[in-house]
Every structure is written in structure tokens, then in C-alpha cells.
Write a protein that holds these residues in place. Structure first.
Motif, mmCIF file in Angstrom:
data_model
loop_
_atom_site.group_PDB
_atom_site.id
_atom_site.type_symbol
_atom_site.label_atom_id
_atom_site.label_comp_id
_atom_site.label_asym_id
_atom_site.label_seq_id
_atom_site.Cartn_x
_atom_site.Cartn_y
_atom_site.Cartn_z
ATOM 1 N N ARG A 77 -3.315 3.616 -2.353
ATOM 2 C CA ARG A 77 -3.348 2.786 -3.553
ATOM 3 C C ARG A 77 -2.352 1.636 -3.433
ATOM 4 O O ARG A 77 -1.431 1.667 -2.608
ATOM 5 C CB ARG A 77 -3.045 3.596 -4.799
ATOM 6 C CG ARG A 77 -1.571 3.919 -5.001
ATOM 7 C CD ARG A 77 -1.309 4.551 -6.350
ATOM 8 N NE ARG A 77 0.125 4.755 -6.573
ATOM 9 C CZ ARG A 77 0.645 5.252 -7.690
ATOM 10 N NH1 ARG A 77 -0.158 5.605 -8.680
ATOM 11 N NH2 ARG A 77 1.951 5.392 -7.818
ATOM 12 N N GLN A 78 -2.566 0.631 -4.272
ATOM 13 C CA GLN A 78 -1.609 -0.452 -4.425
ATOM 14 C C GLN A 78 -1.528 -0.815 -5.904
ATOM 15 O O GLN A 78 -2.553 -0.954 -6.576
ATOM 16 C CB GLN A 78 -2.000 -1.697 -3.626
ATOM 17 C CG GLN A 78 -0.963 -2.806 -3.712
ATOM 18 C CD GLN A 78 -1.223 -3.990 -2.793
ATOM 19 O OE1 GLN A 78 -0.918 -5.141 -3.128
ATOM 20 N NE2 GLN A 78 -1.760 -3.730 -1.603
ATOM 21 N N PRO A 127 -5.059 9.787 -5.285
ATOM 22 C CA PRO A 127 -5.861 8.910 -4.437
ATOM 23 C C PRO A 127 -5.398 8.960 -2.988
ATOM 24 O O PRO A 127 -4.261 9.337 -2.704
ATOM 25 C CB PRO A 127 -5.642 7.536 -5.054
ATOM 26 C CG PRO A 127 -4.259 7.606 -5.615
ATOM 27 C CD PRO A 127 -4.111 9.019 -6.124
ATOM 28 N N TRP A 186 -13.568 2.542 -3.903
ATOM 29 C CA TRP A 186 -12.352 1.898 -4.392
ATOM 30 C C TRP A 186 -12.500 1.703 -5.887
ATOM 31 O O TRP A 186 -13.565 1.287 -6.371
ATOM 32 C CB TRP A 186 -12.129 0.546 -3.718
ATOM 33 C CG TRP A 186 -11.682 0.648 -2.289
ATOM 34 C CD1 TRP A 186 -12.472 0.628 -1.186
ATOM 35 C CD2 TRP A 186 -10.335 0.784 -1.830
ATOM 36 N NE1 TRP A 186 -11.712 0.748 -0.047
ATOM 37 C CE2 TRP A 186 -10.386 0.833 -0.406
ATOM 38 C CE3 TRP A 186 -9.093 0.860 -2.455
ATOM 39 C CZ2 TRP A 186 -9.249 0.966 0.382
ATOM 40 C CZ3 TRP A 186 -7.952 0.984 -1.668
ATOM 41 C CH2 TRP A 186 -8.029 1.038 -0.279
ATOM 42 N N GLN A 208 -10.596 6.713 -3.321
ATOM 43 C CA GLN A 208 -10.799 8.114 -3.637
ATOM 44 C C GLN A 208 -12.210 8.511 -3.229
ATOM 45 O O GLN A 208 -13.025 7.677 -2.850
ATOM 46 C CB GLN A 208 -10.599 8.353 -5.132
ATOM 47 C CG GLN A 208 -11.554 7.563 -6.012
ATOM 48 C CD GLN A 208 -11.186 7.647 -7.476
ATOM 49 O OE1 GLN A 208 -10.080 7.301 -7.868
ATOM 50 N NE2 GLN A 208 -12.125 8.128 -8.286
ATOM 51 N N GLN A 254 -7.184 1.775 -5.950
ATOM 52 C CA GLN A 254 -6.999 3.017 -5.213
ATOM 53 C C GLN A 254 -8.303 3.501 -4.596
ATOM 54 O O GLN A 254 -9.393 3.251 -5.111
ATOM 55 C CB GLN A 254 -6.403 4.097 -6.107
ATOM 56 C CG GLN A 254 -7.174 4.381 -7.377
ATOM 57 C CD GLN A 254 -6.411 5.306 -8.310
ATOM 58 O OE1 GLN A 254 -5.184 5.329 -8.332
ATOM 59 N NE2 GLN A 254 -7.139 6.105 -9.064
ATOM 60 N N TRP A 297 0.829 -1.194 0.000
ATOM 61 C CA TRP A 297 0.000 0.000 0.000
ATOM 62 C C TRP A 297 0.869 1.252 0.000
ATOM 63 O O TRP A 297 1.893 1.322 0.679
ATOM 64 C CB TRP A 297 -0.922 0.003 1.220
ATOM 65 C CG TRP A 297 -1.865 -1.161 1.236
ATOM 66 C CD1 TRP A 297 -1.779 -2.275 2.003
ATOM 67 C CD2 TRP A 297 -3.030 -1.327 0.420
ATOM 68 N NE1 TRP A 297 -2.819 -3.134 1.726
ATOM 69 C CE2 TRP A 297 -3.613 -2.578 0.759
ATOM 70 C CE3 TRP A 297 -3.650 -0.544 -0.557
ATOM 71 C CZ2 TRP A 297 -4.762 -3.056 0.155
ATOM 72 C CZ3 TRP A 297 -4.803 -1.020 -1.166
ATOM 73 C CH2 TRP A 297 -5.345 -2.259 -0.809
ATOM 74 N N MET A 302 -4.036 -0.162 -10.894
ATOM 75 C CA MET A 302 -3.985 0.486 -9.590
ATOM 76 C C MET A 302 -5.309 0.244 -8.873
ATOM 77 O O MET A 302 -6.375 0.541 -9.426
ATOM 78 C CB MET A 302 -3.755 1.993 -9.744
ATOM 79 C CG MET A 302 -2.471 2.366 -10.447
ATOM 80 S SD MET A 302 -2.293 4.171 -10.677
ATOM 81 C CE MET A 302 -3.536 4.477 -11.948
#
Length: 393
Positions: free
Chosen positions: A290-291, A287, A319, A364, A362, A249, A360
Motif C-alpha cells: 500500500r501507499q 493489504p 488495486w 489485495q 492498496q 510503498w 490508501m
């Protein structure tokens, strides 16, 4: 890589090698000018007759055969334009090597000579010694310039032995040598089982690979550094601290006084650690979290838990899955709103197309305008899991 790009890379490598050799030669002359040469009076003098210099040096050697400085000076004379007849360069360098095998300037002479003659094993051996024994940054840059050159790369691989310390300085000079990180990955792959790459260097390499869109190479390095196995979604339970530059993350680095959200990993009873976001009412940089994920084309399902309390928001959070290249959105959860402090389930599916080598995941705001105005309240996440599902997009 296209044939045109390979040609450009080859030309760049050739130019780097030529500059490296010239740089070594220049430093040899500069060593004398700055009196860095042992017993600097032995340096070749431009206003002195060469034959007289050679005669003087030979007399000194005859008087004291164990004195290394005259041999080193003769070695330097052999590197002057046109050579110094009737000196036998091979014999002088061989004797100088026996008399002063640890001398840094002699190693530079040997490296420059080997580079000019494209004797890659000898050039690499001398440069490796300069890096390991002398901490020579210029030698490290020269080795970095050799990385894209296939004949030299064979010699570089042969120099990777248990306990070797030259690779990390060379990897650190890739940028200065204008060599893409991806071209060094064959060396890195061989060095990893020998434990010649530290986690810090591995992180720096992953950062460079990701920046250049080399997702598969970066992911392979990540898997090795985390122990040889990693789930598709890493640290989905948020139980461990986040590892920078890899595929964990990622959070924005903002000071608490300016952040629109404070992110922590508190422990919540039997759940263990969770991801907690405390919104401060200030504008949000998106964001929020995120990963990066490297997923083969196909269909996937994401599940997880969330809990919110005292959330003052119109549409809440969401997400999303987005392509790393271009940011195209692939899927989005329904709006996540206040749950009055109760844990709820969330789920979503996503179809990853072939033209998205990395995606991604993420977090937001559902509405961009709420990021500008800021939110208040708290939301937590836990037990995320990503799994492949049936079907191909």
C-alpha cells in the motif's frame, strides 16, 4: 482544534511545567543525598543551623575566592524553602554562574528558578545547555513539556541556531511529556532549513503524525525530506528502495518462512526495476502492498502496467483506493488475472471526497477467501502514474 481541546491542552501543559519544576527541585536535594554535589560536605545539612552553614561557606570563599564549590553550595541554599536571609539570591547565582558556568547542578538551579518565575528565555537557555553539554534527559523532557506553551515556544524558536543539538533529544521526549507531535511542528519547520533534523528523526515524526491523523503536516515534512518536491504517487516506477514511515510503498514485515507472498524489486531489462510478488500458497495478510496518499478533493486517474504468470487464482488481485479513516472503499480495478507472461495496461479512476484527508492505494485479493487459502504464481507491476482529471466528486 476546538476551544475545549485547547483548554485541556493548556491545563496539561501547565501541569507538565509544574511537575518539571518540582522534579528539578527534587533532583537538587537528591544530588546532595547521593553525594553528587562537588565536595559534598558543602551541601546544606538539615541538622545544621543555616546561619552557621552560610558563615562557613563565606569563610571558605574568603580564604579561596577561586574555589567554585562554596559558591555552588550557597546557590543551593538559596533554593531551600523560604530562602536564606540575608543572602541575595540574584547575587549568589550570578557569582556562582561566573565561578562555575559549566556546572550541571548550577544549571538545574538556574532552570528551576527561571521556571518558577516564568522567565522563559532564561529557563530555555539553561535547559538547552543541560541537553547539549550534559546530555540531560530530564532537561530534554522539561523542554518537551514547554513545547505547547506559547510564551515558552518563542524562547524555544530563538534557541534554534545553526549547529544546535538540543532539538532532536527534545523531540524524542515528546511522548514521555504527553505532548502531541503536531504541536512541535512549528519548531521542526524552523529547524529543517538549518539541517537540525536528521532523516531518522524525520521518519519518527512522520510516524507519529500519521498515527494521529495529522496528514497535511506529515506530508509537508515528507516533501521537505525528499528534496522539496514529490509526485502525488511516489516511486511509481518502483526504481528505488522503499523509505519507511513516509509516503512510499509499505510492505508487511513477515519472515520468508511464514509469508504468503515474497515481494522483491528485480531488474527487468529496459523496464528497470519492477515490483514483483511471488505467491507461496500460504495464507495472505492484507493489504499486500500500500501507499498513503494526501490528495485534495477531486477526480484522479491511475494508470500502470502489470504482468502475471502461472497464477492459480479464481478472481486474482485488485488495486483499491480506500479512505484512511474508516477504510471506506472509493474505487477498485477490474480483477487482475494471469497474462501468460505478457505486460498489460491497467487503469482506474477515483473520486476523492472532502471527508477523506488521506487515502490508501492498496493491493489485495479480489476475494477475501483467497487470502485465507493462499495463492500461487507471480505478478509484477511497473510504471504507475496518478494524475488529476477533470471533474469534482
Amino acid at each position: 482544534m476546538t476551544a475545549k481541546r485547547w483548554l485541556v491542552a493548556a491545563l496539561c501543559a501547565a501541569l507538565a511545567l509544574a511537575l518539571a519544576a518540582l522534579s528539578l527541585q527534587r533532583n537538587l536535594r537528591r544530588a546532595c543525598d547521593l553525594r553528587e554535589w562537588p565536595e559534598f560536605s558543602f551541601c546544606p545539612q538539615p541538622d545544621a543551623e543555616v546561619s552557621a552553614q552560610v558563615r562557613d561557606l563565606r569563610e571558605r570563599i574568603a580564604a579561596n575566592p577561586g574555589d567554585t564549590a562554596p559558591w555552588l553550595a550557597l546557590a543551593l541554599l538559596t533554593r531551600q524553602p523560604g530562602g536564606v536571609a540575608p543572602l541575595n539570591e540574584e547575587a549568589v547565582l550570578a557569582m556562582a554562574g561566573r565561578m562555575a558556568p559549566q556546572d550541571a547542578l548550577l544549571l538545574r538551579v538556574q532552570a528551576a528558578r527561571a521556571l518558577e518565575q516564568e522567565q522563559w528565555p532564561q529557563a530555555v537557555a539553561a535547559l538547552v545547555r543541560l541537553v547539549q553539554e550534559q546530555g540531560d534527559a530530564e532537561a530534554a523532557r522539561t523542554l518537551a513539556a514547554l513545547v505547547p506553551h506559547p510564551p515558552a515556544q518563542t524562547a524555544l524558536k530563538a534557541a534554534l541556531k545553526p549547529g544546535a543539538t538540543w532539538l532532536e533529544p527534545v523531540l524524542g521526549q515528546l511522548g514521555a511529556a504527553k505532548v502531541p507531535v503536531a504541536l512541535a511542528m512549528p519548531l521542526v519547520a524552523q529547524a529543517l532549513p538549518l539541517k537540525l533534523v536528521s532523516p531518522q528523526t524525520g521518519q519518527a515524526l512522520m510516524r507519529g503524525l500519521k498515527a494521529n491523523g495529522q496528514w497535511l503536516e506529515a506530508q509537508a515534512l515528507w516533501v521537505y525530506l525528499v528534496g522539496g518536491a514529490a509526485p502525488m504517487l511516489f516511486n511509481g516506477g518502483f526504481e528505488t528502495g522503499f523509505i519507511a514511515d513516509g509516503f512510499d510503498w509499505e510492505l508487511r514485515d513477515e519472515g520468508p518462512s511464514k509469508a504468503g507472498v515474497l515481494i522483491e524489486q528485480p531488474t527487468m531489462g529496459e523496464r528497470g526495476r519492477v515490483l514483483q510478488l511471488e505467491f507461496t500458497g500460504r495464507p495472505l495478510a492484507q493489504p499486500l502492498v500500500r501507499q498513503m496518499l494526501v490528495l485534495p478533493p477531486g477526480s484522479y486517474a491511475l494508470t500502470g502496467d502489470y504482468m502475471a504468470r502461472q497464477m492459480r487464482t479464481e478472481q486474482g488481485l485488485a488495486w483499491t483506493f480506500n479512505c484512511a479513516a474508516g477504510g471506506r472503499e472509493l474505487a477498485r480495478t477490474p480483477p487482475l488475472l494471469d497474462t501468460l507472461g505478457q505486460w498489460r495496461k491497467m487503469a482506474m479512476s477515483v473520486a476523492v471526497p472532502a471527508d477523506c484527508p488521506a487515502v490508501m492505494l492498496q493491493l489485495q485479493t479480489q476475494l477475501g477467501s483467497e487470502a485465507l487459502s493462499g495463492l500461487r504464481g507471480q505478478m509484477s507491476f511497473d510504471a504507475f502514474r496518478l494524475s488529476a482529471s477533470q471533474g469534482v466528486p
